[in-house]
Motif scaffolding. Structure first.
Motif, PDB file in Angstrom:
ATOM      1  N   THR A  67       9.152  -2.720 -49.518  1.00 55.14           N
ATOM      2  CA  THR A  67       7.787  -2.357 -49.906  1.00 55.14           C
ATOM      3  C   THR A  67       6.736  -3.450 -49.682  1.00 55.14           C
ATOM      4  OG1 THR A  67       6.465  -1.759 -51.875  1.00 55.14           O
ATOM      5  CG2 THR A  67       8.389  -3.098 -52.278  1.00 55.14           C
ATOM      6  N   ASP A  68       5.563  -3.035 -49.273  1.00 52.57           N
ATOM      7  CA  ASP A  68       4.385  -3.917 -49.295  1.00 52.57           C
ATOM      8  C   ASP A  68       3.645  -3.642 -50.611  1.00 52.57           C
ATOM      9  OD1 ASP A  68       3.613  -1.353 -48.452  1.00 52.57           O
ATOM     10  OD2 ASP A  68       1.939  -2.101 -47.243  1.00 52.57           O
ATOM     11  N   PHE A  69       4.328  -3.971 -51.685  1.00 50.42           N
ATOM     12  CA  PHE A  69       3.946  -3.575 -53.042  1.00 50.42           C
ATOM     13  C   PHE A  69       2.592  -4.136 -53.471  1.00 50.42           C
ATOM     14  CE2 PHE A  69       4.422  -3.172 -57.616  1.00 50.42           C
ATOM     15  CZ  PHE A  69       5.197  -2.033 -57.743  1.00 50.42           C
ATOM     16  N   PRO A 119      -3.373   1.202 -58.858  1.00 50.89           N
ATOM     17  CA  PRO A 119      -3.031   2.522 -58.323  1.00 50.89           C
ATOM     18  C   PRO A 119      -2.419   2.529 -56.925  1.00 50.89           C
ATOM     19  CG  PRO A 119      -5.389   2.162 -58.137  1.00 50.89           C
ATOM     20  CD  PRO A 119      -4.823   0.964 -58.826  1.00 50.89           C
ATOM     21  N   GLN A 120      -2.038   1.383 -56.382  1.00 52.35           N
ATOM     22  CA  GLN A 120      -1.473   1.471 -55.044  1.00 52.35           C
ATOM     23  C   GLN A 120      -0.208   2.341 -55.022  1.00 52.35           C
ATOM     24  OE1 GLN A 120      -1.165  -1.991 -52.103  1.00 52.35           O
ATOM     25  NE2 GLN A 120       0.831  -0.993 -52.143  1.00 52.35           N
ATOM     26  N   ASP A 121      -0.040   3.019 -53.906  1.00 50.79           N
ATOM     27  CA  ASP A 121       1.000   4.053 -53.843  1.00 50.79           C
ATOM     28  C   ASP A 121       2.419   3.514 -53.962  1.00 50.79           C
ATOM     29  OD1 ASP A 121       0.409   2.926 -51.327  1.00 50.79           O
ATOM     30  OD2 ASP A 121       1.185   4.660 -50.258  1.00 50.79           O
ATOM     31  N   ASP A 122       2.687   2.288 -53.511  1.00 51.71           N
ATOM     32  CA  ASP A 122       4.049   1.759 -53.655  1.00 51.71           C
ATOM     33  C   ASP A 122       4.461   1.709 -55.121  1.00 51.71           C
ATOM     34  OD1 ASP A 122       2.668   0.477 -51.246  1.00 51.71           O
ATOM     35  OD2 ASP A 122       4.788   0.111 -50.810  1.00 51.71           O
ATOM     36  N   ALA A 123       3.526   1.276 -55.978  1.00 51.20           N
ATOM     37  CA  ALA A 123       3.811   1.209 -57.410  1.00 51.20           C
ATOM     38  C   ALA A 123       3.967   2.611 -57.991  1.00 51.20           C
ATOM     39  CB  ALA A 123       2.686   0.465 -58.129  1.00 51.20           C
ATOM     40  N   GLY A 143       1.806  -6.511 -45.978  1.00 44.82           N
ATOM     41  CA  GLY A 143       1.249  -5.226 -45.540  1.00 44.82           C
ATOM     42  C   GLY A 143      -0.099  -5.007 -46.194  1.00 44.82           C
ATOM     43  N   ASN A 144      -0.090  -4.159 -47.206  1.00 42.40           N
ATOM     44  CA  ASN A 144      -1.334  -3.887 -47.928  1.00 42.40           C
ATOM     45  C   ASN A 144      -1.972  -5.157 -48.460  1.00 42.40           C
ATOM     46  OD1 ASN A 144      -2.219  -1.061 -48.270  1.00 42.40           O
ATOM     47  ND2 ASN A 144      -0.089  -0.788 -48.871  1.00 42.40           N
ATOM     48  N   ARG A 145      -1.116  -6.060 -48.925  1.00 46.80           N
ATOM     49  CA  ARG A 145      -1.562  -7.381 -49.359  1.00 46.80           C
ATOM     50  C   ARG A 145      -0.577  -8.365 -48.768  1.00 46.80           C
ATOM     51  NH1 ARG A 145      -4.109  -6.791 -54.410  1.00 46.80           N
ATOM     52  NH2 ARG A 145      -4.703  -8.974 -54.220  1.00 46.80           N
ATOM     53  N   ALA A 177      11.665   2.910 -47.104  1.00 41.43           N
ATOM     54  CA  ALA A 177      10.828   1.918 -46.415  1.00 41.43           C
ATOM     55  C   ALA A 177       9.365   2.318 -46.545  1.00 41.43           C
ATOM     56  CB  ALA A 177      11.238   1.818 -44.953  1.00 41.43           C
ATOM     57  N   LEU A 178       8.626   1.562 -47.367  1.00 40.40           N
ATOM     58  CA  LEU A 178       7.270   1.975 -47.734  1.00 40.40           C
ATOM     59  C   LEU A 178       6.188   1.044 -47.201  1.00 40.40           C
ATOM     60  CD1 LEU A 178       7.976   2.970 -51.471  1.00 40.40           C
ATOM     61  CD2 LEU A 178       8.107   4.394 -49.419  1.00 40.40           C
ATOM     62  N   GLY A 179       6.590   0.092 -46.365  1.00 40.56           N
ATOM     63  CA  GLY A 179       5.597  -0.826 -45.795  1.00 40.56           C
ATOM     64  C   GLY A 179       5.857  -0.998 -44.313  1.00 40.56           C
ATOM     65  N   PRO A 180       5.239  -1.996 -43.697  1.00 42.74           N
ATOM     66  CA  PRO A 180       5.595  -2.326 -42.315  1.00 42.74           C
ATOM     67  C   PRO A 180       7.111  -2.583 -42.227  1.00 42.74           C
ATOM     68  CG  PRO A 180       3.591  -3.464 -42.975  1.00 42.74           C
ATOM     69  CD  PRO A 180       4.140  -2.815 -44.220  1.00 42.74           C
ATOM     70  N   TYR A 236       0.982   8.877 -50.659  1.00 36.79           N
ATOM     71  CA  TYR A 236       1.698   8.480 -49.428  1.00 36.79           C
ATOM     72  C   TYR A 236       3.153   8.140 -49.775  1.00 36.79           C
ATOM     73  CZ  TYR A 236      -3.161   7.742 -47.885  1.00 36.79           C
ATOM     74  OH  TYR A 236      -4.494   7.885 -47.601  1.00 36.79           O
ATOM     75  N   ASP A 237       3.362   6.929 -50.277  1.00 40.56           N
ATOM     76  CA  ASP A 237       4.725   6.477 -50.569  1.00 40.56           C
ATOM     77  C   ASP A 237       5.422   7.354 -51.611  1.00 40.56           C
ATOM     78  OD1 ASP A 237       4.164   4.441 -48.831  1.00 40.56           O
ATOM     79  OD2 ASP A 237       3.863   2.916 -50.370  1.00 40.56           O
ATOM     80  N   GLN A 238       4.633   8.000 -52.458  1.00 41.22           N
ATOM     81  CA  GLN A 238       5.232   8.860 -53.474  1.00 41.22           C
ATOM     82  C   GLN A 238       6.023   9.995 -52.819  1.00 41.22           C
ATOM     83  OE1 GLN A 238       1.965   8.040 -53.184  1.00 41.22           O
ATOM     84  NE2 GLN A 238       0.934   7.944 -55.156  1.00 41.22           N
TER      85      GLN A 238
HETATM   86 CA   LIG Z   1       3.320   0.953 -48.947  1.00 40.31          CA
END
Ligand SMILES: [Ca+2]
Length: 348
Positions: free
Chosen positions: A31-33, A37-41, A63-65, A153-156, A270-272
């Motif tokens: 994850t790019d956690f 409210p980000q979707d990975d979380a 990724g996101n951060r 797999a939720l990120g790059p 998305y990731d959900q």
């Molecule tokens: Ca993600």
């Protein structure tokens, strides 16, 4: 009466048997956690409350951060949800080759700079990341559990590609990959969300995305085509915060101010969707497509292209399950039911 009673008992046993008998699916949460409210979380809190799933570890990636934010925020969310027993392994701080440009620095994401993490809400978690890195964890865990580990797999896809490079038996020993990534322009709702045609995760590390999609690992791809049909609104937020648990308190703090400011706001999921796929895959409509990723610098860098048959220039594309739509009502009800569940007694 006795007969009816026995029959009822039998039905009850049959109805409960599968949940008891099925061993939990072993997953690695890559994850790019970042904090909700980000979707990975939002995906993680669903998985934490799904007894069908056993999280072997969380692996973080830029990724996101930055990768550092991903690690710090994942540890903090595990702490506030009382699940600090789950280990977090730090992964790649940058994509395989892609270097951020000035254009990137002005847009979404923190993958191009290995920025240190600011303290998450409530301060840094007490527990630190493991000293072993994500790639080592991925390689050894898959080796010890051949054919049994699913990677969410939720990120790059940098960590997964690096694991493939490190161990040439890795790909054939992974049970399945469920990937949030890509956008398929040849079917409905398939434009990009970062460049006109590229989805963010694949854009950040196109070389990794291509290597992983070509790996031969069985893949379920959850692209933007399906995310655009999953529109989270205040109606569902209200149902979540009507229940009081550590998870719903976390979501209330994170989502509440946004809905207060704009009650009509919609958050795409998305990731959900990839997370829910582990538990209820039939809620998503899928088609079998050949998919590949463009790694040529220029106009279509990071763009995923899919079609029912191989096309000229697409000889590297591999067949996979691609989600195109979902049963929204059943999906969101299941999501809300899980994230509002009271913590199980003795839960890990
Ligand atoms: Ca993600």
């Amino acid at each position: 009466m006795r007969r009816i009673g026995s029959f009822a008992l039998l039905i009850a046993l049959v109805a409960t048997a599968p949940a008891v008998a099925q061993p939990a699916q072993k997953i690695i949460f890559d994850t790019d956690f970042a904090f909700p409210p980000q979707d990975d979380a939002m995906a993680l809190v669903f998985v934490l409350n799904s007894p069908e799933i056993e999280i072997l570890g969380i692996t973080t990636v830029a990724g996101n951060r930055s990768r550092n934010v991903a690690t710090a925020d994942a540890l903090k969310v595990l702490e506030v949800t009382n699940r600090a027993e789950i280990a977090v392994f730090e992964g790649a701080a940058a994509p395989l080759l892609h270097q951020g440009t000035e254009w990137d620095t002005k847009r979404h994401g923190g993958w191009f700079a290995n920025d240190p993490a600011p303290a998450p809400p409530g301060g840094f978690a007490k527990k630190k990341a493991e000293t072993r890195g994500a790639v080592d964890f991925l390689v050894s865990t898959v080796k010890q559990n051949p054919g049994q580990v699913t990677i969410l797999a939720l990120g790059p896809l940098t960590n997964i590609a690096m694991a493939m490079r490190t161990d040439n038996t890795f790909a054939r020993n992974v049970k399945q990959l469920v990937i949030m990534g890509g956008a398929i322009a040849s079917i409905a709702d398939g434009g990009g969300n970062h460049t006109p045609n590229a989805e963010f995760n694949f854009y950040v590390d196109p070389e990794a995305a291509q290597a992983v999609l070509r790996s031969g690992i069985p893949i379920v791809l959850s692209p933007l085509n399906v995310s655009r049909k999953a529109r989270f609104s205040k109606e569902w937020y209200d149902k979540i915060v009507a229940v009081d648990t550590p998870i719903t308190r976390l979501l209330k703090d994170a989502l509440g101010p946004g809905f207060q400011q704009r009650p009509d706001r919609i958050g795409l999921m998305y990731d959900q969707i990839a997370a829910v796929t582990l538990v209820a895959p039939t809620l998503m409509k899928t088609v079998e497509l050949f998919v590949d990723v463009d790694i040529n610098p220029g106009l279509n860098y990071g763009v995923s292209v899919g079609a029912p048959q191989i096309w000229p220039g697409g000889e590297g594309a591999r067949k996979m399950q691609v989600q195109t739509d979902l049963d929204w009502n059943s999906f969101i009800r299941l999501y809300v039911e899980r994230v509002t569940a009271q913590p199980r007694a003795g839960s890990k």
